[in-house]
Design a protein around this motif. Structure first.
Motif, mmCIF file in Angstrom:
data_model
loop_
_atom_site.group_PDB
_atom_site.id
_atom_site.type_symbol
_atom_site.label_atom_id
_atom_site.label_comp_id
_atom_site.label_asym_id
_atom_site.label_seq_id
_atom_site.Cartn_x
_atom_site.Cartn_y
_atom_site.Cartn_z
ATOM 1 N N LEU A 7 0.823 -1.204 0.000
ATOM 2 C CA LEU A 7 0.000 0.000 0.000
ATOM 3 C C LEU A 7 0.861 1.261 0.000
ATOM 4 O O LEU A 7 0.519 2.256 -0.651
ATOM 5 C CB LEU A 7 -0.941 -0.005 1.199
ATOM 6 N N GLY A 8 1.994 1.231 0.711
ATOM 7 C CA GLY A 8 2.916 2.371 0.687
ATOM 8 C C GLY A 8 3.471 2.614 -0.702
ATOM 9 O O GLY A 8 3.556 3.766 -1.163
ATOM 10 N N ILE A 9 3.848 1.555 -1.397
ATOM 11 C CA ILE A 9 4.339 1.691 -2.773
ATOM 12 C C ILE A 9 3.230 2.212 -3.682
ATOM 13 O O ILE A 9 3.465 3.089 -4.524
ATOM 14 C CB ILE A 9 4.900 0.342 -3.276
ATOM 15 N N VAL A 13 3.462 5.616 -5.933
ATOM 16 C CA VAL A 13 3.278 5.537 -7.386
ATOM 17 C C VAL A 13 2.084 6.397 -7.814
ATOM 18 O O VAL A 13 2.150 7.098 -8.837
ATOM 19 C CB VAL A 13 3.096 4.062 -7.832
ATOM 20 N N THR A 14 1.006 6.374 -7.052
ATOM 21 C CA THR A 14 -0.147 7.217 -7.365
ATOM 22 C C THR A 14 0.226 8.691 -7.324
ATOM 23 O O THR A 14 -0.172 9.473 -8.191
ATOM 24 C CB THR A 14 -1.289 6.926 -6.373
ATOM 25 N N ASP A 15 1.025 9.072 -6.325
ATOM 26 C CA ASP A 15 1.476 10.460 -6.240
ATOM 27 C C ASP A 15 2.380 10.814 -7.421
ATOM 28 O O ASP A 15 2.289 11.921 -7.961
ATOM 29 C CB ASP A 15 2.209 10.684 -4.926
ATOM 30 N N ALA A 16 3.238 9.865 -7.814
ATOM 31 C CA ALA A 16 4.121 10.120 -8.960
ATOM 32 C C ALA A 16 3.309 10.328 -10.230
ATOM 33 O O ALA A 16 3.605 11.247 -11.024
ATOM 34 C CB ALA A 16 5.096 8.955 -9.137
ATOM 35 N N LEU A 17 2.276 9.532 -10.446
ATOM 36 C CA LEU A 17 1.449 9.693 -11.635
ATOM 37 C C LEU A 17 0.656 10.994 -11.598
ATOM 38 O O LEU A 17 0.450 11.640 -12.639
ATOM 39 C CB LEU A 17 0.516 8.497 -11.791
ATOM 40 N N ALA A 18 0.217 11.400 -10.417
ATOM 41 C CA ALA A 18 -0.476 12.681 -10.289
ATOM 42 C C ALA A 18 0.474 13.841 -10.586
ATOM 43 O O ALA A 18 0.083 14.836 -11.209
ATOM 44 C CB ALA A 18 -1.070 12.824 -8.895
ATOM 45 N N ASP A 30 10.954 13.292 -7.754
ATOM 46 C CA ASP A 30 10.235 14.182 -6.849
ATOM 47 C C ASP A 30 9.279 13.388 -5.960
ATOM 48 O O ASP A 30 9.187 13.627 -4.760
ATOM 49 C CB ASP A 30 9.474 15.224 -7.673
ATOM 50 N N ALA A 31 8.570 12.430 -6.550
ATOM 51 C CA ALA A 31 7.638 11.614 -5.769
ATOM 52 C C ALA A 31 8.382 10.684 -4.820
ATOM 53 O O ALA A 31 7.967 10.497 -3.678
ATOM 54 C CB ALA A 31 6.747 10.808 -6.697
ATOM 55 N N ALA A 32 9.486 10.119 -5.286
ATOM 56 C CA ALA A 32 10.211 9.153 -4.451
ATOM 57 C C ALA A 32 10.934 9.816 -3.284
ATOM 58 O O ALA A 32 10.896 9.317 -2.159
ATOM 59 C CB ALA A 32 11.197 8.372 -5.301
ATOM 60 N N GLN A 35 7.919 13.017 -1.610
ATOM 61 C CA GLN A 35 6.655 12.525 -1.082
ATOM 62 C C GLN A 35 6.814 11.175 -0.388
ATOM 63 O O GLN A 35 6.071 10.863 0.530
ATOM 64 C CB GLN A 35 5.609 12.418 -2.185
ATOM 65 N N GLY A 36 7.785 10.359 -0.793
ATOM 66 C CA GLY A 36 7.989 9.046 -0.184
ATOM 67 C C GLY A 36 8.214 9.092 1.317
ATOM 68 O O GLY A 36 7.527 8.391 2.075
ATOM 69 N N PRO A 37 9.168 9.909 1.808
ATOM 70 C CA PRO A 37 9.349 9.987 3.267
ATOM 71 C C PRO A 37 8.132 10.534 4.003
ATOM 72 O O PRO A 37 7.817 10.090 5.109
ATOM 73 C CB PRO A 37 10.553 10.922 3.422
#
Length: 153
Positions: A7-9, A13-18, A30-32, A35-37
């Protein structure tokens, strides 16, 4: 644990696509790295609290299986500050893991890998027994006759 990681991944990934749809440059990094941390800090502590809340009955009572194992081998060093209930929970999980890693014997109710969530494992839930014969005594006459009891499952 695998569900939380998956679910974390998914969230990253959803944030990266957005971010890609929004036209952000360097959207994967930028997402990794941005937003990842943040997703980790917002998601993982809540998952840990929910998981420990599911064990509250075992932690709060004295009757749980292997509940006082930490008192037999107390933690030392860096982990000595951990309460014995949580240390016992850790030892319990480690014993479960060690058992399942070392399990290699075949048995009749074994299921194939991956079939567990779909309940495809062979199970024997009920056992039919033959009816038992019990004598029935009539209160007024004292006579008896043989009757069959109800079939049980």
């Amino acid at each position: 644990m695998y569900v939380v990681a998956g679910l974390g991944i998914y969230l990253v990934v959803t944030d990266a696509l957005a971010r890609r749809r929004a036209g952000v440059g360097f959207w994967p990094t930028d997402a990794a790295f941005r937003q990842g941390p943040v997703t980790f800090v917002l998601f993982v502590p809540i998952a840990v609290v929910v998981y420990l809340a599911s064990w509250i009955g075992w932690l709060a009572t004295d009757g749980g299986w292997d509940r006082h194992s930490a008192e037999l081998a107390p933690a030392t060093g860096v982990w000595s500050w951990v309460p014995s209930a949580f240390h016992s929970l850790w030892l319990y999980h480690r014993a479960i893991y060690d058992f399942h890693v070392g399990l290699s014997s075949a048995h009749a109710y074994a299921s194939r890998r991956g079939s567990g969530p779909f309940c495809c494992a062979p199970r024997r839930c009920t056992q039919r027994r033959r009816p038992t014969v019990r004598p029935a005594v009539f209160p007024r006459t004292g006579a008896s006759r043989t009757s069959t009891a109800c079939r049980t499952r």
